[in-house]
Scaffold this active site. Structure first.
Site, short mmCIF file in Angstrom:
data_model
loop_
_atom_site.label_atom_id
_atom_site.label_comp_id
_atom_site.label_asym_id
_atom_site.label_seq_id
_atom_site.Cartn_x
_atom_site.Cartn_y
_atom_site.Cartn_z
N GLY A 64 0.70 -1.25 0.10
CA GLY A 64 0.05 0.06 -0.04
C GLY A 64 0.91 1.21 -0.19
O GLY A 64 2.13 1.25 0.51
N GLY A 120 0.35 -5.36 0.29
CA GLY A 120 -0.87 -5.16 -0.88
C GLY A 120 -0.67 -5.89 -2.18
O GLY A 120 -1.75 -6.05 -2.89
N ASP A 151 -2.75 -7.83 6.46
CA ASP A 151 -4.15 -7.45 5.95
C ASP A 151 -4.34 -7.91 4.56
O ASP A 151 -4.12 -9.04 4.21
CB ASP A 151 -4.55 -6.08 6.24
CG ASP A 151 -3.53 -5.14 5.42
OD1 ASP A 151 -2.66 -5.40 4.83
OD2 ASP A 151 -4.21 -4.00 5.13
#
Ligand code: QUE
Length: 369
Positions: A64, A120, A151
């Site tokens: 990210g 990401g 995540d």
């Protein structure tokens, strides 16, 4: 120049994340574009297959754009330090929507996972139907180092890995290569980086075939390096260590098993060093999140991750980790608290406190999002 490029050749839609300078890190603008394009192509019957790549040779996608996220956190502190910054919420909702779209896409998505595929970037790769790595691929979920946690659907894909590899990779941020990725089941094909253009030509050729699915599988399998020609997977060589982690129930047990091995084994030493330098809060949060989500559906995973990530924007370590590693580059984050022993149950619990009721959760209807 656009930050995300698209090209349609025959019935193949080609998407290029075009931010070579930032290693194709995912800004809000990029994830918004990816979402728009993927939704449009999902509903466009002229598109039969999607090819996703990153611009340049260095990275498919390094993660990210967390410098941008941190700036939003710091700016919002002067307004209300107790509230999740709306921009951060929008960013993570959009990023995870793209990950979820890829996992559930009704058409084949081929991801060219060449170069750096971290955070990401791995989230984009993990859910695709045809996941390609090369001899240059370098993958990881390195968030422990910046005071976050894995995540982008990692609660799903790390838990799908064999044995306790997902827990190990999540707690240590260990870098792994294309051969490891195949062994771990996070990639499907190992293809030399030099043949990308000829693969793309062939994908265009078969994109209008009424047997696209079969021909796609055959093409990628034919172009893949056979397992006998792959480098030895370092992850595979550590099978017995990872198996010893299968029954553990605590961070203390993890340390008791891994620390002694780190003294004599370079692969484990590298991972254990990331673990000890990482955020003590992240260590406990990662252990709990990966344990709790073991049997979650994809929808439950993204709901829980959105909540947890937004909580990290109103807790101290994420912003501090990004500062120390990516902004000031002093490599000396001051974690709160600063040792594993000082992390209380209440502190961990506060990261899992729901920010929304079930009715108000932004991913209440993620299937229709
Ligand atoms: C841990 C991480 C990330 C990281 C470094 C870590 C991460 C991430 C980036 C990154 C890389 C290149 C960029 C950028 C960010 O670095 O998630 O903006 O240009 O995205 O140690 O988790």
């Amino acid at each position: 120049m656009s930050i995300v490029l698209t090209d349609i050749k025959e019935n193949l839609g080609i998407i290029t994340i075009n931010s070579e300078k930032s290693l194709n890190a995912l800004s809000l603008e990029i994830v918004s574009e990816l979402k728009r394009i993927l939704e449009q192509w999902r509903d466009n019957s002229d598109i039969k297959c999607v090819f996703l790549q990153g611009a340049g040779k260095k990275a498919f996608c390094a993660g990210g754009d967390i410098r941008q996220v941190r700036k939003a956190i710091e700016d919002y502190k002067t307004i209300d330090p107790t509230q999740v910054p709306p921009i951060c919420e929008e960013y993570f909702i959009t990023e995870y929507s793209v990950d979820y779209l890829i996992h559930t896409y009704p058409k084949p998505i081929v991801v060219w996972g060449d170069g750096i595929v971290m955070g990401g970037g791995l989230g984009l790769l993990a859910g695709a139907s045809h996941r390609i790595v090369t001899e240059r691929s370098l993958l990881a979920m390195p968030e422990i180092s910046i005071g976050l946690y894995p995540d982008v659907g990692a609660s799903y894909f790390l838990n799908k890995m064999p044995s306790a590899y997902g827990l190990y990779l999540g707690l240590t941020g260990t870098r792994f290569d294309g051969a490891d990725a195949l062994f771990l089941g996070i990639a499907d094909y190992f293809i030399p980086s030099t043949v990308k253009n000829s693969i793309l030509d062939e994908l265009v050729q078969i994109s209008s075939s009424d047997q696209l699915s079969d021909r796609l599988n055959t093409l990628l399998a034919q172009r893949s390096t056979p397992s006998t020609g792959l480098p030895v997977s370092q992850a595979m060589l550590h099978k017995s260590l990872i198996a010893a982690l299968e029954p553990i129930h605590s961070v203390a047990e993890f340390i008791a098993i891994v620390e002694p091995v780190a003294k004599s084994d370079a692969w484990v030493a590298a991972g254990y060093s990331f673990f000890t330098k990482g955020s003590p809060t992240s260590v406990h949060v990662i252990f709990r999140q990966l344990t709790e989500s073991k049997h979650y559906s994809l929808e439950e995973v993204f709901r829980s991750e959105l909540n947890l990530t937004c909580q990290f924007t109103v807790h101290p370590d994420f912003s501090e980790g990004v500062r120390a590693l990516l902004i000031d580059k002093d490599q000396s984050p001051k974690w709160t608290p600063n040792s594993l022993e000082q992390v209380s149950n209440e502190w961990i619990e506060s990261h899992f406190t729901p920010l929304w009721s079930a009715e108000e959760h932004p991913f209440k209807n993620i299937k229709q999002a």
